[in-house]
Design an enzyme around this catalytic site. Structure first.
Site, mmCIF file in Angstrom:
data_model
loop_
_atom_site.group_PDB
_atom_site.id
_atom_site.type_symbol
_atom_site.label_atom_id
_atom_site.label_comp_id
_atom_site.label_asym_id
_atom_site.label_seq_id
_atom_site.Cartn_x
_atom_site.Cartn_y
_atom_site.Cartn_z
ATOM 1 N N LYS A 122 -2.149 -1.533 -3.774
ATOM 2 C CA LYS A 122 -3.020 -0.360 -3.723
ATOM 3 C C LYS A 122 -2.190 0.914 -3.779
ATOM 4 C CE LYS A 122 -6.169 1.841 -0.541
ATOM 5 N NZ LYS A 122 -6.799 1.794 0.751
ATOM 6 N N LYS B 131 0.860 -1.182 0.000
ATOM 7 C CA LYS B 131 0.000 0.000 0.000
ATOM 8 C C LYS B 131 0.897 1.233 0.000
ATOM 9 C CE LYS B 131 -3.633 2.443 2.466
ATOM 10 N NZ LYS B 131 -4.640 2.390 3.515
HETATM 11 C C1 PBG Z 1 -7.395 3.573 5.594
HETATM 12 C C2 PBG Z 1 -7.723 3.349 4.176
HETATM 13 C C3 PBG Z 1 -7.551 4.250 3.125
HETATM 14 C C4 PBG Z 1 -8.111 3.661 1.999
HETATM 15 C C5 PBG Z 1 -8.578 2.409 2.380
HETATM 16 N N1 PBG Z 1 -8.316 2.205 3.726
HETATM 17 C C6 PBG Z 1 -6.997 5.629 3.111
HETATM 18 C C7 PBG Z 1 -5.677 5.895 3.664
HETATM 19 O O1 PBG Z 1 -4.832 5.007 3.842
HETATM 20 O O2 PBG Z 1 -5.451 7.067 3.961
HETATM 21 C C8 PBG Z 1 -8.187 4.307 0.648
HETATM 22 C C9 PBG Z 1 -9.266 3.853 -0.256
HETATM 23 C C10 PBG Z 1 -9.537 4.771 -1.392
HETATM 24 O O3 PBG Z 1 -8.893 5.810 -1.585
HETATM 25 O O4 PBG Z 1 -10.464 4.439 -2.155
HETATM 26 N N2 PBG Z 1 -6.466 2.803 6.209
#
Ligand code: PBG
Length: 326
Positions: free
Chosen positions: A249, A196
């Site tokens: 992601k 991520k």
């Molecule tokens: C939080 C989380 C995020 C997303 C999914 N879980 C945002 C972040 O890490 O700030 C993003 C999903 C999206 O942008 O569609 N842990």
């Protein structure tokens, strides 16, 4: 002109193109993220994500029934926590009667076959908007992992089929798996957000849940977008620690990473077609600059072609409708 091979033979009609297509997108590939809020009859359209709503539990249950009817098989739940319940421990995250836990119960009761996955990270519950516990301006790893374990166990007790840790703390997959084994939760899956990246494309999501970090950024835990090998390291470690599915992601700016991870692991790979990727297509389509439906199918097919077995996407419902017309 004499040609031994004519490649256009395979492209000359819709039928032959369909016959030789290497990648086919189906409803089975899609995971539907859902945003849930307190209240009754709440249906709030997220301004930076037109066509995506934050709903109270009643509307969410209705939506899940519809999704199941369309052939979609899994949902990934996110909740919007009330400000007064936020603190630096994130303890509302494992409240047995919290919004997430009530949502899981309601969905599993209404549509038991739906695969219910839950987001595991402290950001919606954190007064700092960070994915972990903050001490002297630092997001501390090990106390956060303890919190994530409690959060995961409470989701499973409420009926979640899968947990999806999205926090990027070290060692959390192993700790969660160990806790599941100790509690005899032997059927619960872990979908690890393994690679991520610290991405600007999460912006609209943070609007949806009011979860933007209150200070700094997430770069000490989410990955640097300059890195590729590190994604493989993260994915392999998560598999070794007990992840059943590993995720990359965002998706679209990271198609190379999806392929790299796919080639390296022996578990299914998922990719998250995130909020900013959704917003870009919606915005360009609204301006009349691209054809939205074509952009949806091309985007999702490209993510699958890159190596994703599963795609979490806000376009899931649109996509299945478009696929059924083909
Ligand atoms: C939080 C989380 C995020 C997303 C999914 N879980 C945002 C972040 O890490 O700030 C993003 C999903 C999206 O942008 O569609 N842990």
């Amino acid at each position: 002109m004499y040609l031994q091979r004519r490649n256009r033979i395979l492209r000359q009609s819709p039928a032959i193109r369909a016959m030789v297509a290497e990648t086919a997108l189906t409803a089975n590939d899609l995971i539907v993220p859902l945003f849930i809020d307190e209240g009754k009859g709440v249906e709030f359209e997220i301004p930076s994500m037109p066509g995506t709503f934050r709903r109270s539990i009643d509307g969410t249950v209705k939506e899940v029934k519809e999704l199941w009817g369309l052939g979609l098989k899994s949902v990934l739940l996110f909740i919007k926590c009330k400000d007064e319940l936020k603190d630096n421990t994130g303890k509302e995250a494992w409240n047995p009667d919290g919004l997430m836990q009530r949502s899981i119960r309601a969905i599993k009761e209404a549509v038991p076959e739906m695969v219910v996955m839950t987001d595991v990270a402290l950001d919606p519950y954190s007064s700092f908007g960070h994915d972990g516990i903050v001490e002297q301006g630092e997001i501390v790893n090990d106390p956060t992992v303890d919190a994530l374990v409690k959060m995961s166990l409470s989701h499973v007790r409420a009926g979640a089929d899968w947990v999806a840790p999205s926090d990027m703390m070290d060692g959390r997959i192993g700790a969660i798996r160990k806790a599941f084994e100790a509690a005899n939760h032997t059927r619960t899956g872990i979908m690890a957000y393994s690679a991520k990246y610290a991405s600007c494309f999460y912006g609209p999501f943070r609007d949806a849940l009011d979860s933007a970090p209150g200070f700094g950024d997430k770069k000490t835990y989410q990955m640097d977008y300059a890195n590729r090998k590190e994604a493989v390291k993260e994915a392999l470690m998560d598999v070794a620690e007990g992840a059943d599915i590993v995720m990359v992601k965002p998706a679209l700016p990271y198609l190379d990473i999806i392929r790299e991870v796919k080639n390296a692991v022996d578990v299914p790979v998922s990719a998250y077609n995130i909020s900013g990727e959704y917003a870009m297509i919606k915005a360009a389509a609204r301006m009349g600059w691209i054809d939205e439906n074509k952009a949806i199918l091309e985007t999702l097919t490209s993510i699958k072609r890159a190596g994703a077995d599963l795609i979490a996407t806000y376009f899931a419902k649109d996509a299945v409708k478009l696929l059924s017309h083909f």
